[in-house]
Design a protein around this motif. Structure first.
Motif, PDB file in Angstrom:
ATOM      1  N   ARG A   4       0.872  -1.207   0.131  1.00  0.00           N
ATOM      2  CA  ARG A   4      -0.069   0.070  -0.010  1.00  0.00           C
ATOM      3  C   ARG A   4       1.053   1.327   0.000  1.00  0.00           C
ATOM      4  NH1 ARG A   4      -2.456  -0.608   4.708  1.00  0.00           N
ATOM      5  NH2 ARG A   4      -4.045  -1.921   3.672  1.00  0.00           N
ATOM      6  N   GLY A  37      -7.561   1.415  -5.025  1.00  0.00           N
ATOM      7  CA  GLY A  37      -7.478   2.390  -4.037  1.00  0.00           C
ATOM      8  C   GLY A  37      -8.436   3.297  -4.072  1.00  0.00           C
ATOM      9  N   ALA A  49      -4.413   6.652  -1.974  1.00  0.00           N
ATOM     10  CA  ALA A  49      -4.009   5.456  -1.408  1.00  0.00           C
ATOM     11  C   ALA A  49      -3.954   4.438  -2.737  1.00  0.00           C
ATOM     12  CB  ALA A  49      -4.710   4.764  -0.376  1.00  0.00           C
ATOM     13  N   GLU A  51      -3.199   0.393  -3.582  1.00  0.00           N
ATOM     14  CA  GLU A  51      -2.666  -1.043  -3.456  1.00  0.00           C
ATOM     15  C   GLU A  51      -2.482  -1.897  -4.446  1.00  0.00           C
ATOM     16  OE1 GLU A  51      -5.172  -1.035   0.889  1.00  0.00           O
ATOM     17  OE2 GLU A  51      -6.165  -1.421  -0.939  1.00  0.00           O
ATOM     18  N   TYR A  78       4.342   3.896   3.206  1.00  0.00           N
ATOM     19  CA  TYR A  78       4.452   2.721   2.033  1.00  0.00           C
ATOM     20  C   TYR A  78       4.784   1.662   3.105  1.00  0.00           C
ATOM     21  CZ  TYR A  78       6.300  -0.525  -1.387  1.00  0.00           C
ATOM     22  OH  TYR A  78       6.622  -1.440  -2.014  1.00  0.00           O
ATOM     23  N   ARG A  84      -5.905  -6.144   1.098  1.00  0.00           N
ATOM     24  CA  ARG A  84      -6.344  -4.668   0.923  1.00  0.00           C
ATOM     25  C   ARG A  84      -7.335  -4.173   1.598  1.00  0.00           C
ATOM     26  NH1 ARG A  84      -5.241  -4.483  -5.325  1.00  0.00           N
ATOM     27  NH2 ARG A  84      -4.326  -6.422  -5.822  1.00  0.00           N
ATOM     28  N   ARG A  85      -7.240  -2.841   1.841  1.00  0.00           N
ATOM     29  CA  ARG A  85      -8.142  -1.992   2.589  1.00  0.00           C
ATOM     30  C   ARG A  85      -9.289  -1.556   1.619  1.00  0.00           C
ATOM     31  NH1 ARG A  85     -10.486  -2.904   6.215  1.00  0.00           N
ATOM     32  NH2 ARG A  85     -10.777  -0.824   7.164  1.00  0.00           N
TER      33      ARG A  85
END
Length: 140
Positions: A4, A37, A49, A51, A78, A84-85
């Motif tokens: 990320r 992102g 952001a 990812e 980083y 992943r969020r």
């Protein structure tokens, strides 16, 4: 290996067409490279952001640094991640002028987007809050 990356930049052109162009390009290209992102924008500032795989994110960040639509690009955070969020969005978006000012005040001195004046962790916490309050819009 998933990573990320969180960065801030200043918009060269803050018109709705310019922002839509960035979002459209992201949504077109990101699925092919496995990037997801969210892009927050307001007051001429971007907070994004992204990812995905380490190499894809590194290449994308290099492209962003050279993109003439951005200036003052700075890496905020980083990290290697196990999941992943922001997997739900090829590129989600948050227009910061449309969110409740109290969300920004929770993480900053004033109710405005200024990732240059806070830590990367604080900016990431803001993104988590925006996700929790359903402020992120966009398509998968």
């Amino acid at each position: 290996m998933l990573v990320r990356l969180l960065y801030a930049s200043r918009a060269v052109d803050t018109s709705p067409d310019a922002i839509e162009s960035i979002l459209h390009q992201s949504r077109d290209h990101n699925p092919h490279s496995g990037v997801t992102g969210v892009l927050c924008y307001g007051g001429g500032i971007f907070l994004q952001a992204i990812e995905g795989g380490r190499m894809a994110i590194s290449e994308l960040y290099g492209h962003i640094q050279r993109d003439t639509r951005h200036k003052d690009v700075v890496l905020l955070h980083y990290e290697e991640i196990s999941e992943r969020r922001f997997a739900g969005w090829t590129m989600g978006e948050v227009n910061m002028t449309r969110i409740n000012a109290s969300i920004l005040l929770k993480y900053a001195e004033r109710p405005e987007l200024d990732p240059y004046s806070v830590s990367g962790r604080v900016s990431l916490a803001l993104l988590e809050e925006l996700m929790a309050t359903a402020s992120i819009i966009g398509r998968a």
